[in-house]
Enzyme design. Structure first.
Site, PDB file in Angstrom:
ATOM      1  N   MET A  92      -4.259  -7.111  -7.110  1.00 34.86           N
ATOM      2  CA  MET A  92      -3.814  -8.185  -7.994  1.00 34.86           C
ATOM      3  C   MET A  92      -4.978  -9.030  -8.506  1.00 34.86           C
ATOM      4  O   MET A  92      -4.960 -10.258  -8.430  1.00 34.86           O
ATOM      5  CB  MET A  92      -2.791  -9.077  -7.257  1.00 34.86           C
ATOM      6  N   ARG A  93      -5.998  -8.375  -9.037  1.00 35.01           N
ATOM      7  CA  ARG A  93      -7.139  -9.093  -9.598  1.00 35.01           C
ATOM      8  C   ARG A  93      -7.487  -8.488 -10.949  1.00 35.01           C
ATOM      9  O   ARG A  93      -7.332  -7.280 -11.150  1.00 35.01           O
ATOM     10  CB  ARG A  93      -8.375  -8.952  -8.689  1.00 35.01           C
ATOM     11  N   HIS A 110       1.042   1.066 -13.110  1.00 32.62           N
ATOM     12  CA  HIS A 110       1.857  -0.075 -13.537  1.00 32.62           C
ATOM     13  C   HIS A 110       3.308   0.385 -13.677  1.00 32.62           C
ATOM     14  O   HIS A 110       3.578   1.399 -14.336  1.00 32.62           O
ATOM     15  CB  HIS A 110       1.329  -0.601 -14.881  1.00 32.62           C
ATOM     16  N   ARG A 123     -15.999 -14.798 -11.216  1.00 31.37           N
ATOM     17  CA  ARG A 123     -15.354 -13.476 -11.195  1.00 31.37           C
ATOM     18  C   ARG A 123     -16.421 -12.378 -11.170  1.00 31.37           C
ATOM     19  O   ARG A 123     -16.304 -11.373 -10.483  1.00 31.37           O
ATOM     20  CB  ARG A 123     -14.489 -13.342 -12.454  1.00 31.37           C
ATOM     21  N   GLU A 158       6.309   6.566  -9.037  1.00 30.78           N
ATOM     22  CA  GLU A 158       4.898   6.143  -8.910  1.00 30.78           C
ATOM     23  C   GLU A 158       4.166   7.042  -7.924  1.00 30.78           C
ATOM     24  O   GLU A 158       3.017   7.437  -8.149  1.00 30.78           O
ATOM     25  CB  GLU A 158       4.814   4.692  -8.416  1.00 30.78           C
ATOM     26  N   ASN A 203       1.454   3.103  -2.647  1.00 30.13           N
ATOM     27  CA  ASN A 203       0.732   4.046  -3.530  1.00 30.13           C
ATOM     28  C   ASN A 203      -0.526   4.572  -2.846  1.00 30.13           C
ATOM     29  O   ASN A 203      -0.884   5.737  -3.025  1.00 30.13           O
ATOM     30  CB  ASN A 203       0.413   3.400  -4.875  1.00 30.13           C
ATOM     31  N   GLY A 220       0.767  -1.243   0.000  1.00 30.75           N
ATOM     32  CA  GLY A 220       0.000   0.000   0.000  1.00 30.75           C
ATOM     33  C   GLY A 220       0.799   1.294   0.000  1.00 30.75           C
ATOM     34  O   GLY A 220       0.326   2.313   0.503  1.00 30.75           O
TER      35      GLY A 220
HETATM   36  C1  GRF Z   1       3.359  -0.960  -7.540  1.00 29.73           C
HETATM   37  O1  GRF Z   1       4.619  -1.146  -8.116  1.00 29.73           O
HETATM   38  C2  GRF Z   1       2.310  -0.733  -8.595  1.00 29.73           C
HETATM   39  O2  GRF Z   1       2.794  -0.030  -9.686  1.00 29.73           O
HETATM   40  C3  GRF Z   1       1.949  -2.143  -8.995  1.00 29.73           C
HETATM   41  O3  GRF Z   1       1.953  -2.860  -7.780  1.00 29.73           O
HETATM   42  C4  GRF Z   1       2.852  -2.228  -6.867  1.00 29.73           C
HETATM   43  C5  GRF Z   1       2.062  -1.927  -5.632  1.00 29.73           C
HETATM   44  O4  GRF Z   1       2.864  -1.376  -4.618  1.00 29.73           O
HETATM   45  N1  GRF Z   1       0.683  -2.187  -9.678  1.00 29.73           N
HETATM   46  P1  GRF Z   1       2.214  -0.727  -3.349  1.00 29.73           P
HETATM   47  O5  GRF Z   1       1.313  -1.782  -2.715  1.00 29.73           O
HETATM   48  O6  GRF Z   1       1.438   0.480  -3.771  1.00 29.73           O
HETATM   49  O7  GRF Z   1       3.362  -0.370  -2.459  1.00 29.73           O
END
Ligand code: GRF
Length: 211
Positions: free
Chosen positions: A95-96, A114, A70, A179, A19, A17
């Site tokens: 991750m889905r 991403h 789904r 990011e 981000n 988490g």
């Molecule tokens: C990040 O690298 C994001 O770009 C990718 O998954 C990772 C998640 O990291 N989709 P976090 O959980 O936000 O630290």
């Protein structure tokens, strides 16, 4: 007295988490005019849930296991998001893969981040893919989510040079710094309005109507 922020975000996570934290910090600093209405994780052990709780944000675990399909799982997510009047959904390491249920409930209102310069290196381990390919520049992409994996219209990209001796971990760490700038910026652009999607392109116009 300042007006309460009206843009209601839902953030979906599966892991640490950082981000999510970048979005929380941008809101706290006043860089992003929004409120996170809920953080939903598909995993009860996601460390990001604790970040949300510390920030006083409502959290929910909606485990992806045990649903007949789904579509059923996505319908449960949509119910929880709509119950909290969420307007924009931010995937932050969720991750889905979604079915149409989710995309039709939030048309052009789901963002994903991403860690590569899409369309290069979609899918898993993009930093390793970039190093294996031998690119000299990689980076981060924030894009609108469509049915095609990591392929929706691009909202923001930031570049990160590959350095000699980089490993997937060192490159990932430098991309992560970008990011954390790119995600609040992209969410701000979406919320500010004054954009449209033309074909594959995210096009900004000069007049900004709020979404
Ligand atoms: C990040 O690298 C994001 O770009 C990718 O998954 C990772 C998640 O990291 N989709 P976090 O959980 O936000 O630290």
């Amino acid at each position: 007295m300042t007006a309460a922020p009206t843009h209601r975000l839902g953030v979906l996570i599966s892991g640490r988490g950082t981000n999510l934290q970048a979005l929380i910090d941008a809101i706290d600093d006043g860089r992003l005019d929004a409120t996170i209405a809920v953080v939903i994780s598909n995993r009860a052990d996601a460390a990001g849930l604790e970040r949300a709780r510390r920030a006083g944000i409502d959290t929910l675990v909606v485990d992806h296991r045990g649903w007949p399909s789904r579509e059923d799982y996505d319908r449960a997510l949509v119910r929880e998001l709509q119950a909290r009047a969420v307007r924009v959904v931010c995937l932050a390491g969720f991750m889905r893969i979604f079915s149409r249920e989710m995309l039709e409930a939030f048309p052009n209102a789901i963002l994903n981040i991403h860690p590569s310069l899409l369309p290069s290196f979609p899918g898993l381990e993009p930093q390793r893919q970039a190093l294996d390919y031998g690119v000299q520049v990689s980076g981060v992409t924030v894009h609108l989510v469509t049915m095609d994996l990591d392929a929706g219209p691009i909202v923001v990209q930031r570049t990160v040079p590959v350095q000699p001796g980089d490993t997937p971990d060192t490159l990932a760490a430098r991309i992560l710094i970008e990011e954390h700038k790119a995600y609040p910026e992209a969410v701000g652009l979406i919320l500010q309005g004054g954009w449209r999607v033309e074909g594959r392109r995210f096009v900004r116009s000069s007049t900004g109507a709020e979404v």
